[in-house]
Design a protein around this motif. Structure first.
Motif, PDB file in Angstrom:
ATOM      1  N   TYR A 145       0.819  -1.204   0.000  1.00 45.86           N
ATOM      2  CA  TYR A 145       0.000   0.000   0.000  1.00 45.86           C
ATOM      3  C   TYR A 145       0.860   1.264   0.000  1.00 45.86           C
ATOM      4  O   TYR A 145       0.324   2.365  -0.019  1.00 45.86           O
ATOM      5  N   GLY A 146       2.179   1.114   0.046  1.00 41.53           N
ATOM      6  CA  GLY A 146       3.067   2.266  -0.086  1.00 41.53           C
ATOM      7  C   GLY A 146       3.569   2.849   1.218  1.00 41.53           C
ATOM      8  O   GLY A 146       4.015   4.001   1.251  1.00 41.53           O
ATOM      9  N   LYS A 177      -5.832   1.971  -0.660  1.00 41.28           N
ATOM     10  CA  LYS A 177      -5.750   1.721  -2.102  1.00 41.28           C
ATOM     11  C   LYS A 177      -6.070   3.010  -2.842  1.00 41.28           C
ATOM     12  O   LYS A 177      -6.781   3.878  -2.345  1.00 41.28           O
ATOM     13  N   LEU A 178      -5.563   3.118  -4.070  1.00 41.71           N
ATOM     14  CA  LEU A 178      -5.931   4.236  -4.919  1.00 41.71           C
ATOM     15  C   LEU A 178      -7.316   4.003  -5.516  1.00 41.71           C
ATOM     16  O   LEU A 178      -7.696   2.858  -5.792  1.00 41.71           O
ATOM     17  N   GLU A 192      -7.461   7.691  -9.474  1.00 46.66           N
ATOM     18  CA  GLU A 192      -6.087   7.929  -9.018  1.00 46.66           C
ATOM     19  C   GLU A 192      -5.124   6.915  -9.629  1.00 46.66           C
ATOM     20  O   GLU A 192      -4.002   7.269 -10.015  1.00 46.66           O
ATOM     21  N   ALA A 193      -5.549   5.653  -9.718  1.00 40.12           N
ATOM     22  CA  ALA A 193      -4.686   4.608 -10.269  1.00 40.12           C
ATOM     23  C   ALA A 193      -4.367   4.885 -11.733  1.00 40.12           C
ATOM     24  O   ALA A 193      -3.209   4.759 -12.169  1.00 40.12           O
ATOM     25  N   PHE A 212      -2.017   7.832 -11.922  1.00 37.27           N
ATOM     26  CA  PHE A 212      -0.688   7.404 -11.482  1.00 37.27           C
ATOM     27  C   PHE A 212       0.060   6.716 -12.623  1.00 37.27           C
ATOM     28  O   PHE A 212       1.234   7.013 -12.904  1.00 37.27           O
ATOM     29  N   ILE A 234      -0.897   0.260  -4.907  1.00 41.05           N
ATOM     30  CA  ILE A 234       0.141   1.040  -5.562  1.00 41.05           C
ATOM     31  C   ILE A 234       1.408   0.233  -5.826  1.00 41.05           C
ATOM     32  O   ILE A 234       2.103   0.455  -6.818  1.00 41.05           O
ATOM     33  N   LEU A 292       0.725  -1.712  -8.984  1.00 42.80           N
ATOM     34  CA  LEU A 292       0.690  -0.785 -10.119  1.00 42.80           C
ATOM     35  C   LEU A 292       2.099  -0.364 -10.511  1.00 42.80           C
ATOM     36  O   LEU A 292       2.428  -0.253 -11.701  1.00 42.80           O
ATOM     37  N   THR A 293       2.944  -0.127  -9.523  1.00 48.64           N
ATOM     38  CA  THR A 293       4.336   0.234  -9.793  1.00 48.64           C
ATOM     39  C   THR A 293       5.064  -0.908 -10.492  1.00 48.64           C
ATOM     40  O   THR A 293       5.813  -0.703 -11.462  1.00 48.64           O
TER      41      THR A 293
END
Length: 330
Positions: A26-27, A179-180, A184-185, A188, A215, A218-219
């Motif tokens: 989650y970052g 979560k985004l 937002e996702a 991003f 995230i 997604l990264t």
């Protein structure tokens, strides 16, 4: 994550202890490192995932601290006059790896920030690390950031609501990662691909919705697309295997009971959302009778570890990538 960044900053500005929580990927760590780097703050960052499996000794914790201190150029200066510390070209070493050495270093770190990442791992020790944190809170000019992806286990370790616990009654700020949203996702990913000079179709971005705004995934997706031009399906299979590997590592601590944990997760993944009675019936259909209190303990542990979420509709796998891995590889 601007709001979370402000919460972290304000928490350390007005207080001494900030707890950053959120499920895996989650970052949390990225948020903390971004804050420290942007503010250019001297810090000691201890990643408790690097501690050995099994019981954590004071020696293994101080070995982790030695390695981090050695990496910090300013540490040699502030530790040069601390009794019990050996400083050489090789690095910084404790002459005795005991509690007194740890307390001496914490005193020397006044004015700095101490980060303990995945702090719930310290529950695997006979030493009362929560008492040590409480001592630093009460007696030292030291800012402390604790983080944990196994939120229930983190709070079980800290016992902040237990009147008999060392940290009880100490004010702290909790920053909860999330979560985004879909919007937002997508934003991003678009910005990330733009910075990398890569054009990606909206169809591919839509495929990334399967990562559910987490995230970290997604990264990973964006990096894999940029570096290897892989398909979304290949990336998803790889991250599913990674999620399964982490889960299997975590379940090893349950020994002979691991099979029951696996079956509970299989039942829940298959049903997507499952009530307690459905899980019990599903497990017993696969491996035989399971006592009700045992099942309740299993589900509680999986929720505390961040692998399950408990909702009004029942239990579900917290990470859709992990659910995909369980259905595909178990």
């Amino acid at each position: 994550m601007e709001a979370e960044l402000r919460e972290l900053s304000d928490g350390l500005k007005w207080g001494k202890l900030v707890i950053v929580t959120g499920l895996r990927r989650y970052g949390k760590t990225s948020l903390i490192l971004t804050y420290l780097n942007e503010e250019k703050l001297d810090n000691i960052f201890l990643d408790c995932r690097l501690l050995p499996p099994g019981m954590i000794s004071m020696g293994s914790f101080l070995e982790l601290l030695e390695a981090e201190l050695t990496r910090k150029s300013w540490a040699r200066r502030i530790l040069s006059r601390v009794e019990g510390i050996s400083i050489s070209e090789i690095g910084i070493r404790f002459k005795e790896r005991d509690l007194n050495s740890l307390v001496s270093v914490l005193h020397a770190l006044e004015g700095k920030i101490l980060v303990i990442d995945e702090a719930q791992e310290l529950r695997r020790s006979r030493h009362r690390f929560d008492s040590i944190i409480a001592y630093a809170y009460d007696h030292l000019d030291l800012k402390i950031i604790l983080s944990g992806s196994q939120v229930g286990l983190l709070y079980r370790f800290l016992r902040v609501d237990d009147p008999e616990a060392p940290l009880y009654g100490r004010p702290f700020k909790e920053v909860r990662m999330r979560k985004l949203s879909d919007e937002e996702a997508m934003d991003f990913l678009r910005k990330g691909f733009e910075q990398a000079g890569m054009k990606v179709s909206d169809d591919i971005l839509e495929e990334a919705r399967r990562f559910d705004g987490i995230i970290g995934w997604l990264t990973y997706f964006g990096f894999s697309m940029i570096s290897n031009r892989e398909s979304v399906e290949i990336i998803e299979r790889r991250v599913s295997k990674l999620a399964i590997s982490e889960l299997e590592h975590a379940l090893r601590i349950y020994g002979l009971a691991e099979a029951r944990y696996r079956e509970a997760l299989k039942v829940i993944a298959t049903l997507e959302r499952a009530r307690w009675t459905q899980i019990k019936r599903g497990i017993e259909a696969r491996i035989g009778k399971i006592p009700s209190n045992t099942l309740s303990s299993i589900l509680s542990n999986l929720v505390d570890s961040g692998f399950l979420e408990k909702t009004e509709e029942g239990y579900k796998i917290a990470d859709p990538v992990l659910r995909s891995g369980i259905l595909r590889y178990w």
